[in-house]
Write an enzyme that holds these catalytic residues in place. Structure first.
Site, PDB file in Angstrom:
ATOM      1  N   LEU A 102       0.871  -1.167   0.000  1.00 21.20           N
ATOM      2  CA  LEU A 102       0.000   0.000   0.000  1.00 21.20           C
ATOM      3  C   LEU A 102       0.911   1.220   0.000  1.00 21.20           C
ATOM      4  O   LEU A 102       1.912   1.253   0.717  1.00 21.20           O
ATOM      5  CB  LEU A 102      -0.911   0.022   1.234  1.00 21.20           C
ATOM      6  N   ASP A 103       0.560   2.227  -0.794  1.00 22.04           N
ATOM      7  CA  ASP A 103       1.390   3.419  -0.880  1.00 22.04           C
ATOM      8  C   ASP A 103       1.503   4.116   0.475  1.00 22.04           C
ATOM      9  O   ASP A 103       0.676   3.919   1.371  1.00 22.04           O
ATOM     10  CB  ASP A 103       0.815   4.396  -1.908  1.00 22.04           C
ATOM     11  N   TYR A 104       2.496   4.975   0.595  1.00 19.28           N
ATOM     12  CA  TYR A 104       2.761   5.746   1.818  1.00 19.28           C
ATOM     13  C   TYR A 104       1.504   6.469   2.298  1.00 19.28           C
ATOM     14  O   TYR A 104       1.197   6.479   3.498  1.00 19.28           O
ATOM     15  CB  TYR A 104       3.875   6.753   1.513  1.00 19.28           C
ATOM     16  N   THR A 106      -1.628   5.721   1.458  1.00 17.54           N
ATOM     17  CA  THR A 106      -2.812   4.870   1.437  1.00 17.54           C
ATOM     18  C   THR A 106      -2.877   4.069   2.730  1.00 17.54           C
ATOM     19  O   THR A 106      -1.862   3.617   3.250  1.00 17.54           O
ATOM     20  CB  THR A 106      -2.770   3.918   0.227  1.00 17.54           C
TER      21      THR A 106
END
Length: 244
Positions: A102-104, A106
């Site tokens: 998961l992105d930073y 998100t």
């Protein structure tokens, strides 16, 4: 069968590189025989592996469900000193790794495991396990725009598979909308890019479901261990979703 250094790392002996050093130093034996070949393969379930004469014990297979907060790196370490998802796994002795990322910015449902077979099954492009997100966007997309996402939309790395898309909430006063979107792929920043492609910037993104699993009962920044039946359901979901 797997490489000796990989089996050692999975058993929690040390990092894979450190395990390679131990093997090269002649400190590792398999079934009583010293092994110095890095490509040597073993069966961790039947072979007796010792380091300096002490047998290693395979780690129990573990799958964790973490409710990842925003502003956290999906990695086991970060050279810049930022918080990683591992920082939230207090009390977990096993060496687990994120399944995908998961992105930073998100948040939401992230799986971590030391079961390499399961991780490969879930991340393989052939096994398209559905993942559901709630995306808060600027502006209120028209129904025709959501239809574009349902049909598949062209991005710079190719056309996406059809997504399941619905309105979850609309705030006319703030001119924002919450969109529920289910995708079956795992491209980098895919949901953000899909919504930006129809002209709506994502201001918050949260993954709320992965296959049969949800965030129910797991507060932000906390985790729980999956039950054996949940792991079986997850495997079944991956196999059912396989594309030929």
């Amino acid at each position: 069968m797997e490489r000796l250094q990989k089996a050692m790392a999975h058993a929690g002996v040390a990092s894979r590189r450190k395990c390679e050093e131990l093997i090269a130093q002649g400190r590792v034996a398999v079934n009583g025989q010293i092994v110095t070949e890095l490509g040597f393969k073993v069966d961790p379930d039947t072979d007796v592996i010792t380091v300096d004469g002490r047998p290693i014990r395979p780690e129990r297979k573990l799958v964790l469900l973490l409710n990842k907060p925003k502003g956290v790196i999906t990695s086991v370490s970060d050279p810049q000193g930022r918080r990683t998802v591992i920082d939230f796994l207090k009390g977990v002795k096993e060496r687990v790794y994120p399944v995908g990322r998961l992105d930073y910015d998100t948040e939401g449902l992230l799986l971590l495991t030391n079961d390499g077979e399961l991780a490969n099954l879930l991340m393989h492009p052939r096994h398209q396990v559905p993942k559901t997100y709630l995306a808060t966007v600027k502006g209120i997309p028209h129904g025709e725009q959501l239809d574009r996402l349902r049909e598949g939309i062209e991005l710079e790395d190719g056309r996406t598979a059809p997504a399941e898309v619905e309105y979850a909430d609309i705030d006319m006063d703030k001119n924002t909308a919450v969109i529920s979107i289910t995708i079956h792929e795992g491209r980098n920043r895919q949901v953000r890019r899909m919504l930006e492609a129809i002209g709506h910037e994502v201001v918050r993104l949260r993954r709320i479901q992965y296959g049969p699993l949800t965030l129910a009962g797991v507060p932000r920044g906390k985790y729980r261990v999956l039950k054996p039946e949940e792991v079986r359901e997850l495997r079944d979901a991956a196999r059912r979703s396989a594309v030929t």
